[in-house]
Every structure is written in C-alpha cells, then in structure tokens.
Scaffold this active site. Structure first.
Site, PDB file in Angstrom:
ATOM      1  N   ARG A 140     -35.887  -8.338   6.883  1.00  8.01           N
ATOM      2  CA  ARG A 140     -35.899  -9.704   7.383  1.00  8.01           C
ATOM      3  C   ARG A 140     -36.751  -9.745   8.651  1.00  8.01           C
ATOM      4  NH1 ARG A 140     -34.709 -11.224   3.034  1.00  8.01           N
ATOM      5  NH2 ARG A 140     -32.912 -12.445   2.375  1.00  8.01           N
TER       6      ARG A 140
ATOM      7  N   HIS B 109     -43.238 -13.028   1.412  1.00  6.23           N
ATOM      8  CA  HIS B 109     -41.855 -12.735   0.979  1.00  6.23           C
ATOM      9  C   HIS B 109     -41.786 -12.524  -0.541  1.00  6.23           C
ATOM     10  CE1 HIS B 109     -37.383 -13.246   2.153  1.00  6.23           C
ATOM     11  NE2 HIS B 109     -37.469 -12.549   1.029  1.00  6.23           N
TER      12      HIS B 109
HETATM   13  P1  NDP Z   1     -27.388  -3.101   2.076  1.00  8.15           P
HETATM   14  O1  NDP Z   1     -26.294  -3.926   2.639  1.00  8.15           O
HETATM   15  O2  NDP Z   1     -27.097  -2.229   0.909  1.00  8.15           O
HETATM   16  O3  NDP Z   1     -27.980  -2.159   3.223  1.00  8.15           O
HETATM   17  C1  NDP Z   1     -28.150  -2.602   4.519  1.00  8.15           C
HETATM   18  C2  NDP Z   1     -28.402  -1.400   5.391  1.00  8.15           C
HETATM   19  O4  NDP Z   1     -28.637  -1.857   6.727  1.00  8.15           O
HETATM   20  C3  NDP Z   1     -27.204  -0.445   5.449  1.00  8.15           C
HETATM   21  O5  NDP Z   1     -27.647   0.869   5.505  1.00  8.15           O
HETATM   22  C4  NDP Z   1     -26.547  -0.826   6.767  1.00  8.15           C
HETATM   23  O6  NDP Z   1     -25.825   0.214   7.387  1.00  8.15           O
HETATM   24  C5  NDP Z   1     -27.788  -1.147   7.605  1.00  8.15           C
HETATM   25  N1  NDP Z   1     -27.416  -1.943   8.757  1.00  8.15           N
HETATM   26  C6  NDP Z   1     -26.848  -3.161   8.790  1.00  8.15           C
HETATM   27  N2  NDP Z   1     -26.629  -3.536  10.065  1.00  8.15           N
HETATM   28  C7  NDP Z   1     -27.057  -2.526  10.832  1.00  8.15           C
HETATM   29  C8  NDP Z   1     -27.083  -2.297  12.223  1.00  8.15           C
HETATM   30  N3  NDP Z   1     -26.592  -3.189  13.090  1.00  8.15           N
HETATM   31  N4  NDP Z   1     -27.572  -1.142  12.678  1.00  8.15           N
HETATM   32  C9  NDP Z   1     -28.031  -0.213  11.801  1.00  8.15           C
HETATM   33  N5  NDP Z   1     -28.044  -0.357  10.477  1.00  8.15           N
HETATM   34  C10 NDP Z   1     -27.555  -1.508  10.003  1.00  8.15           C
HETATM   35  O7  NDP Z   1     -28.575  -4.099   1.761  1.00  8.15           O
HETATM   36  P2  NDP Z   1     -29.796  -3.909   0.760  1.00  8.15           P
HETATM   37  O8  NDP Z   1     -30.343  -2.551   0.931  1.00  8.15           O
HETATM   38  O9  NDP Z   1     -29.405  -4.349  -0.599  1.00  8.15           O
HETATM   39  O10 NDP Z   1     -30.816  -5.009   1.323  1.00  8.15           O
HETATM   40  C11 NDP Z   1     -31.303  -4.928   2.635  1.00  8.15           C
HETATM   41  C12 NDP Z   1     -31.989  -6.217   3.011  1.00  8.15           C
HETATM   42  O11 NDP Z   1     -33.245  -6.335   2.354  1.00  8.15           O
HETATM   43  C13 NDP Z   1     -31.275  -7.506   2.610  1.00  8.15           C
HETATM   44  O12 NDP Z   1     -30.239  -7.821   3.519  1.00  8.15           O
HETATM   45  C14 NDP Z   1     -32.375  -8.518   2.630  1.00  8.15           C
HETATM   46  O13 NDP Z   1     -32.423  -9.115   3.903  1.00  8.15           O
HETATM   47  C15 NDP Z   1     -33.638  -7.694   2.407  1.00  8.15           C
HETATM   48  N6  NDP Z   1     -34.293  -8.035   1.138  1.00  8.15           N
HETATM   49  C16 NDP Z   1     -35.610  -8.433   1.176  1.00  8.15           C
HETATM   50  C17 NDP Z   1     -36.266  -8.755   0.023  1.00  8.15           C
HETATM   51  C18 NDP Z   1     -37.691  -9.145   0.027  1.00  8.15           C
HETATM   52  O14 NDP Z   1     -38.207  -9.619  -0.991  1.00  8.15           O
HETATM   53  N7  NDP Z   1     -38.412  -8.970   1.115  1.00  8.15           N
HETATM   54  C19 NDP Z   1     -35.578  -8.695  -1.283  1.00  8.15           C
HETATM   55  C20 NDP Z   1     -34.225  -8.236  -1.197  1.00  8.15           C
HETATM   56  C21 NDP Z   1     -33.611  -7.921  -0.036  1.00  8.15           C
HETATM   57  P3  NDP Z   1     -24.535   0.869   6.672  1.00  8.15           P
HETATM   58  O15 NDP Z   1     -25.106   1.765   5.598  1.00  8.15           O
HETATM   59  O16 NDP Z   1     -23.896   1.631   7.743  1.00  8.15           O
HETATM   60  O17 NDP Z   1     -23.735  -0.269   6.123  1.00  8.15           O
HETATM   61  C1  OXD Z   2     -33.336 -11.531  -1.118  1.00  6.43           C
HETATM   62  C2  OXD Z   2     -34.738 -11.804  -0.857  1.00  6.43           C
HETATM   63  O1  OXD Z   2     -32.578 -11.431  -0.157  1.00  6.43           O
HETATM   64  O2  OXD Z   2     -35.481 -12.148  -1.806  1.00  6.43           O
HETATM   65  O3  OXD Z   2     -32.940 -11.400  -2.295  1.00  6.43           O
HETATM   66  O4  OXD Z   2     -35.184 -11.666   0.290  1.00  6.43           O
END
Ligand code: NDP
Ligand code: OXD
Length: 309
Positions: free
Chosen positions: A224, A272
């Site tokens: 993000r 995006h």
């Molecule tokens: P997950 O919830 O599986 O993973 C999120 C990761 O971020 C976890 O490892 C989590 O830690 C870590 N995290 C969250 N908060 C913190 C923090 N404060 N400090 C350190 N680490 C943190 O999400 P996904 O992997 O499924 O997706 C990640 C993001 O990708 C989504 O939230 C979305 O915003 C983005 N996305 C973007 C897309 C695009 O097209 N550009 C498409 C899909 C998703 P922990 O392991 O400890 O919980």
């Molecule tokens: C999602 C994205 O969060 O597309 O799925 O960013």
C-alpha cells in the site's frame, strides 16, 4: 435471503455469474437491490459504498473480495463487531508472484539503467552481479510475502522477511520489531514492500529508514502506498542514494497527474495492477470461506480489526 454482493466494480456482471456458479441453488442479491435488508446474513464486498453495510441489521459475516481491507476499515460506519474476512486466493497470489518476479528481475538485471542508456544512445555494458550477490528484503512476510520469497529463492537470491510477529521459514532469515527492521533495511539491495495499510505501517519508510538502505538500492512497493513517505523517497532518488523505485500503489489513487513520480526518470509507475482479484477464482475461494463459516469451522482469513489487517 442470505447473500448480498455489494461491490462497486466494473465487472459486476461477471461477479454475479461466477458467484451463481460458486453458490449453486442460492439467491444472491446485488446492491442496491435489497428487497429485505433484515434477511441479509453475509455480504460479499468490494469497495462497498460508505454506510451500505451498516444498513443490514442481521449481518453475520463480511467477506472482502480484496486482499487489503484498509478501505473497508476506513469507513466509520462499518459494523466492526461483525467478523470480516479478507481474500487469500491462489490466483491473486500467483499474480502477485508474477509481478514481484518481474519487478525484482527488472531491478536485478538493471533494466531501468539500460532504458536510460538507450534514451542517450549509450552502449555501456554494466557489471552484472549474480542473484546470489543480491539480498531481497521483504517487508510484510504474510501470505503474499512468503509466496514471493518462495519464488525468489530458487533463482538464488538471498531473502530476508520482516513482519510484526516472530515467524520462521526454513530458507528465509525472518525478523520482526524495530531492531529486526533495521537489520533487514541495512542489507536489502532490493526492498520489497508488501505491507498492509495500518496505523503502524503508515509512513514506515521515512527518510531515516530509506537512508539506512545500502547505496544504490531499489525500492519496490506493491503493498500500500501509505507505507512510504513520498517526499523522502523522491529526495533519496534525487540524491542518487536510491537507484530506482518501482511503485504499484500510492497514497492517492489514481496517482494525480501532477505528481512528481509520473515524470521522475528513475521511478516506474504501475496503476495498482500487481495482483487484481480474479472473479473466477475468488468466487470459489469466497464460497469456501462461507461454507466454513456456516459449518462453524476456523477462518484463518479473518481480519484482526484492532490490528487493521
Ligand atoms: P497478510 O496479512 O498475510 O500479511 C501481512 C504481513 O504484514 C504480515 O507478515 C504482517 O506481520 C505484516 N505486518 C502487518 N503490520 C505490520 C507492522 N506494523 N509491522 C511489521 N509487519 C507488519 O497480507 P497479504 O500478504 O495477503 O497482503 C499484504 C498486502 O498486500 C495487503 O494488505 C494489500 O494491502 C496488498 N495487496 C496489494 C495488491 C496489489 O495489487 N498491489 C494486491 C493484493 C494485496 P505478521 O506476520 O506478524 O502478522
Ligand atoms: C487488494 C488489491 O487488496 O488489489 O486485493 O490491492
């Protein structure tokens, strides 16, 4: 009536037909046609209009058709006591892995530099480190971060993963917390940001943290946009401390026409598109979530509302 599709998307018709297949025998109403709001138990949502979910008094489950739930959580009228799930979908993960491989190899093989050289009709063969000479730091070592790591490892890259809590992985050095972040940043030749947008991640990559990356690092953001302090990133690019930024996500989307990112020669802008939800796959995934919810089974995709992801 139990299921409602509440989505502001261009391909609503496709969603209707994929969901009809995934939920055989069930009627799925589509917002704003809701004959009986009190009968809606489960809402399948993508960018629902603000306030829509609050108008459903007997809602029991909200299923996001997106992986990121920051937009949903930003709606002050969201009924926060209702369980909320996010999308963990094989096709979405596969798309993200493809995008990340593309971006990492672009950085690794110095494609941005060769493009700039071509613009000057310059024939210079750059030194080419091997994959084993590059360290990829992945911020956000969750579903997507782990899948990307597992696609990068066989190519020979060294991979570091950072998250909020302590995790382990047989081939990835995992870190968490502030000291863990400092260790990852100090070594990340290519920094891959896959963090959700939460109170804690907003502005995480500020001037000091960007300055702690190795000289000439590449920053890739497919999580993000809010995680990056844009002014600090632009300053680091201008100063040449960061070689390239490959950005798929932004604080404001669409990226405003006047934004410096559009015209910076070492910034690559993608609108995006790293991993769009595929309705064909996601309809089946969400149907499985609903089935497990109805059967009282665990929902690992449930969002921790307090943490914001
Ligand atoms: P997950 O919830 O599986 O993973 C999120 C990761 O971020 C976890 O490892 C989590 O830690 C870590 N995290 C969250 N908060 C913190 C923090 N404060 N400090 C350190 N680490 C943190 O999400 P996904 O992997 O499924 O997706 C990640 C993001 O990708 C989504 O939230 C979305 O915003 C983005 N996305 C973007 C897309 C695009 O097209 N550009 C498409 C899909 C998703 P922990 O392991 O400890 O919980
Ligand atoms: C999602 C994205 O969060 O597309 O799925 O960013």
């Amino acid at each position: 009536m139990s299921l409602l599709l509440c989505a502001q998307v261009d391909n609503l018709g496709q969603w209707q037909s994929e969901l009809a297949t995934a939920f055989p025998g069930e009627t799925i109403h589509v917002w704003p046609e809701v004959p009986d709001a009190a009968a809606v138990r489960i809402a399948l949502v993508a960018k629902p209009p603000a306030g829509a979910l609050a108008s459903l008094p007997n809602l029991e489950l909200i299923c996001s058709l997106w992986a990121g739930v920051d937009r949903l959580l930003a709606d002050p009228t969201l009924p926060r006591q209702i369980p909320l799930t996010r999308l963990i979908d094989p096709q979405l993960t596969a798309s993200m892995v493809e995008s990340v491989l593309l971006h990492v190899l672009t950085a690794h093989r110095q494609v941005p530099r060769y493009r700039l050289q071509q613009a000057r009709a310059e024939w210079t063969q750059l030194d080419q480190p091997g994959a084993a000479d590059r360290t990829i730091g992945i911020l956000g070592f969750g579903e997507l971060g782990r899948a990307c790591a597992e696609a990068l490892l066989p190519l020979g890259f060294r991979v570091l993963g950072w998250g909020r809590s302590a995790r382990t992985h047989p081939q990835v050095e995992c870190a968490h917390g502030a000291t863990g972040l400092a260790r990852v940043l100090a070594r990340a030749d290519i920094l891959l940001c896959l963090l959700p947008n939460t109170n804690e991640t907003r502005g995480l990559l500020d001037a000091a943290r960007l300055a702690s990356l190795p000289a000439g690092a590449t920053v890739i953001n497919v999580g993000r946009g809010a995680a990056i302090d844009d002014a600090a990133l632009l300053a680091a690019l201008d100063a040449g401390r960061i070689e390239t930024a490959i950005l798929d996500v932004f604080q404001t989307e669409p990226l405003p026409p006047g934004h410096r990112y559009w015209r910076h020669e070492r910034v690559w802008v993608y609108p995006h598109v790293a991993a769009e939800t595929d309705a064909r796959s996601a309809a089946l995934t969400v149907a499985d979530t609903v089935r497990r919810f109805r059967a009282g089974e665990p929902l690992p995709e449930r969002v921790d509302i307090a943490q914001g992801y």
